[in-house]
Design an enzyme around this catalytic site. Structure first.
Site, PDB file in Angstrom:
ATOM      1  N   ARG A 141     -36.180  11.708   5.170  1.00 35.89           N
ATOM      2  CA  ARG A 141     -36.577  10.670   6.224  1.00 35.89           C
ATOM      3  C   ARG A 141     -36.750  11.290   7.827  1.00 35.89           C
ATOM      4  O   ARG A 141     -36.895  10.649   8.566  1.00 35.89           O
ATOM      5  CB  ARG A 141     -35.764   9.392   6.311  1.00 35.89           C
ATOM      6  CG  ARG A 141     -36.383   8.389   5.479  1.00 35.89           C
ATOM      7  CD  ARG A 141     -35.161   7.174   5.640  1.00 35.89           C
ATOM      8  NE  ARG A 141     -35.921   5.844   5.613  1.00 35.89           N
ATOM      9  CZ  ARG A 141     -36.066   5.173   4.488  1.00 35.89           C
ATOM     10  NH1 ARG A 141     -35.522   5.706   3.272  1.00 35.89           N
ATOM     11  NH2 ARG A 141     -36.327   3.834   4.665  1.00 35.89           N
ATOM     12  N   ARG A 151     -34.698  -8.758   0.133  1.00 33.44           N
ATOM     13  CA  ARG A 151     -33.785  -7.624   0.662  1.00 33.44           C
ATOM     14  C   ARG A 151     -33.480  -8.223   2.088  1.00 33.44           C
ATOM     15  O   ARG A 151     -34.177  -8.700   2.868  1.00 33.44           O
ATOM     16  CB  ARG A 151     -34.437  -6.298   0.728  1.00 33.44           C
ATOM     17  CG  ARG A 151     -34.776  -5.544  -0.347  1.00 33.44           C
ATOM     18  CD  ARG A 151     -35.482  -4.463  -0.224  1.00 33.44           C
ATOM     19  NE  ARG A 151     -35.388  -3.559   1.275  1.00 33.44           N
ATOM     20  CZ  ARG A 151     -35.693  -2.277   1.229  1.00 33.44           C
ATOM     21  NH1 ARG A 151     -36.634  -1.735   0.242  1.00 33.44           N
ATOM     22  NH2 ARG A 151     -35.533  -1.691   2.322  1.00 33.44           N
ATOM     23  N   LYS A 169     -44.783   2.805  -1.428  1.00 29.41           N
ATOM     24  CA  LYS A 169     -44.072   3.631  -1.740  1.00 29.41           C
ATOM     25  C   LYS A 169     -43.552   3.550  -3.255  1.00 29.41           C
ATOM     26  O   LYS A 169     -43.502   4.338  -4.288  1.00 29.41           O
ATOM     27  CB  LYS A 169     -43.227   4.494  -1.074  1.00 29.41           C
ATOM     28  CG  LYS A 169     -43.723   4.829   0.432  1.00 29.41           C
ATOM     29  CD  LYS A 169     -42.717   5.875   1.208  1.00 29.41           C
ATOM     30  CE  LYS A 169     -41.413   5.107   1.493  1.00 29.41           C
ATOM     31  NZ  LYS A 169     -41.462   4.060   2.747  1.00 29.41           N
ATOM     32  N   ARG A 215     -36.534  -0.862  12.036  1.00 30.28           N
ATOM     33  CA  ARG A 215     -37.209   0.610  10.925  1.00 30.28           C
ATOM     34  C   ARG A 215     -38.280   0.907  11.157  1.00 30.28           C
ATOM     35  O   ARG A 215     -38.474   2.283  10.929  1.00 30.28           O
ATOM     36  CB  ARG A 215     -37.001  -0.261   9.447  1.00 30.28           C
ATOM     37  CG  ARG A 215     -35.618  -0.564   8.755  1.00 30.28           C
ATOM     38  CD  ARG A 215     -35.441  -1.514   8.070  1.00 30.28           C
ATOM     39  NE  ARG A 215     -35.900  -1.441   6.850  1.00 30.28           N
ATOM     40  CZ  ARG A 215     -36.556  -2.758   6.182  1.00 30.28           C
ATOM     41  NH1 ARG A 215     -36.390  -3.863   6.705  1.00 30.28           N
ATOM     42  NH2 ARG A 215     -37.260  -2.313   4.964  1.00 30.28           N
ATOM     43  N   ARG A 233     -42.417  -9.659   0.940  1.00 33.53           N
ATOM     44  CA  ARG A 233     -41.745  -8.786  -0.106  1.00 33.53           C
ATOM     45  C   ARG A 233     -40.749  -9.472  -0.867  1.00 33.53           C
ATOM     46  O   ARG A 233     -39.874  -9.886  -0.353  1.00 33.53           O
ATOM     47  CB  ARG A 233     -41.447  -7.357   0.409  1.00 33.53           C
ATOM     48  CG  ARG A 233     -40.779  -6.595  -0.750  1.00 33.53           C
ATOM     49  CD  ARG A 233     -40.700  -5.075  -0.629  1.00 33.53           C
ATOM     50  NE  ARG A 233     -40.045  -4.498   0.775  1.00 33.53           N
ATOM     51  CZ  ARG A 233     -39.839  -3.462   1.303  1.00 33.53           C
ATOM     52  NH1 ARG A 233     -40.647  -2.484   0.425  1.00 33.53           N
ATOM     53  NH2 ARG A 233     -39.198  -3.023   2.355  1.00 33.53           N
TER      54      ARG A 233
HETATM   55  P1  AMP Z   1     -35.604   1.900   1.723  1.00 30.73           P
HETATM   56  O1  AMP Z   1     -35.318   1.200   0.526  1.00 30.73           O
HETATM   57  O2  AMP Z   1     -36.292   3.090   1.583  1.00 30.73           O
HETATM   58  O3  AMP Z   1     -36.386   1.229   2.668  1.00 30.73           O
HETATM   59  O4  AMP Z   1     -34.308   2.160   2.455  1.00 30.73           O
HETATM   60  C1  AMP Z   1     -33.518   1.012   3.156  1.00 30.73           C
HETATM   61  C2  AMP Z   1     -32.381   1.375   3.894  1.00 30.73           C
HETATM   62  O5  AMP Z   1     -31.627   2.445   3.509  1.00 30.73           O
HETATM   63  C3  AMP Z   1     -33.051   2.246   5.182  1.00 30.73           C
HETATM   64  O6  AMP Z   1     -33.466   1.253   6.316  1.00 30.73           O
HETATM   65  C4  AMP Z   1     -31.866   3.136   5.599  1.00 30.73           C
HETATM   66  O7  AMP Z   1     -30.860   2.550   6.291  1.00 30.73           O
HETATM   67  C5  AMP Z   1     -31.219   3.609   4.203  1.00 30.73           C
HETATM   68  N1  AMP Z   1     -31.858   5.078   3.834  1.00 30.73           N
HETATM   69  C6  AMP Z   1     -32.613   4.983   2.664  1.00 30.73           C
HETATM   70  N2  AMP Z   1     -32.924   6.484   2.701  1.00 30.73           N
HETATM   71  C7  AMP Z   1     -32.432   7.147   3.579  1.00 30.73           C
HETATM   72  C8  AMP Z   1     -32.423   8.392   3.976  1.00 30.73           C
HETATM   73  N3  AMP Z   1     -33.037   9.203   3.514  1.00 30.73           N
HETATM   74  N4  AMP Z   1     -31.689   8.707   5.025  1.00 30.73           N
HETATM   75  C9  AMP Z   1     -30.801   7.703   5.789  1.00 30.73           C
HETATM   76  N5  AMP Z   1     -30.957   6.729   5.439  1.00 30.73           N
HETATM   77  C10 AMP Z   1     -31.662   6.157   4.662  1.00 30.73           C
END
Ligand code: AMP
Length: 222
Positions: free
Chosen positions: A88, A162, A13, A174, A127
């Protein structure tokens, strides 16, 4: 134009969103990146969010939704935006519809990226991301390694893993949350006629770059 990137972790994404941003000038609004920036800068929001992120849990809407509203109110988001990581959940999608309606806008296109699950786990483990918050380039040690080990090709900063990718329990958590809470968004947006599903997979040799090119052709034809 309001574009949403949908799809499980590790489907690319961020890569597709980055390419769309480069071509359109519309900012990529990644909630995960905003949280990580706040965690690095040790802000109150960052400290609170990290309690959930480190465990692979969703950050509560009381924190996430106002943060997105503030970002969408910034000047650079007036003409278009590429949302990556938000919404989400169906609740967040409904909230987003309300926020946009107040501005006379709506979700125009949802890009749903799919990748076989075994491939996703390998991708997440491999990653690496650029530690420079202004760059944020993403690499994959297997499929798209940097030219020089551990160094970003684009800006020369150090590449890091990360924290939530280095822990297998967090990865599985996740993906479970994605299946339970995020995947219902596929039918939510399908029923609104804005969903476009694209497979990104090594097996069919289709990368995020190819998907971005196809989408840009369509955007330019609109
Ligand atoms: P990502 O980089 O999109 O994988 O996001 C990393 C982490 O941030 C996720 O595993 C969640 O803990 C938190 N996070 C990101 N976007 C959201 C969202 N829209 N709602 C809730 N938690 C989020």
């Amino acid at each position: 134009m309001i574009i949403i990137m949908l799809g499980a972790q590790g489907t690319g994404k961020g890569t597709v969103a980055g390419l769309l941003t480069e071509a359109t000038g519309w900012p990529q609004v990644s909630t995960g990146d905003i949280f990580r920036k706040n965690i690095k800068e040790e802000t109150e929001l960052g400290k609170e969010a990290n309690k959930y992120i480190a465990k692979g849990m969703l950050v509560p809407d009381e924190i996430t939704v106002p943060m997105v509203i503030d970002r969408l109110n910034e000047d650079d988001a007036t003409n278009g935006v590429i949302l990556d990581g938000f919404p989400r959940t169906v609740e967040q999608a409904e909230k987003l519809d309300e926020i946009l309606a107040e501005k006379g806008k709506k979700v125009d296109l949802v890009i749903n990226l799919t990748t076989p699950r075994e491939e996703i786990i390998t991708r997440m483990i491999n990653r690496r991301v650029c530690s420079n918050q202004e760059c944020k380039a993403t690499y994959n040690l297997r499929m798209h390694p940097p030219v020089k080990e551990g160094i970003c090709d684009k800006c020369g900063a150090e590449l890091v893993q990360r924290e939530d990718d280095s822990n297998e329990e967090s990865i599985r958590n996740r993906l479970k949350i994605y299946d339970e809470k995020t995947s219902p968004l596929v039918s939510y947006y399908e029923s609104r006629g804005v969903l476009r599903t694209e497979e990104v997979s090594e097996a069919i040799n289709r990368l995020g770059k190819d998907v971005a090119e196809d989408i840009l052709k369509d955007i330019n034809n609109k």
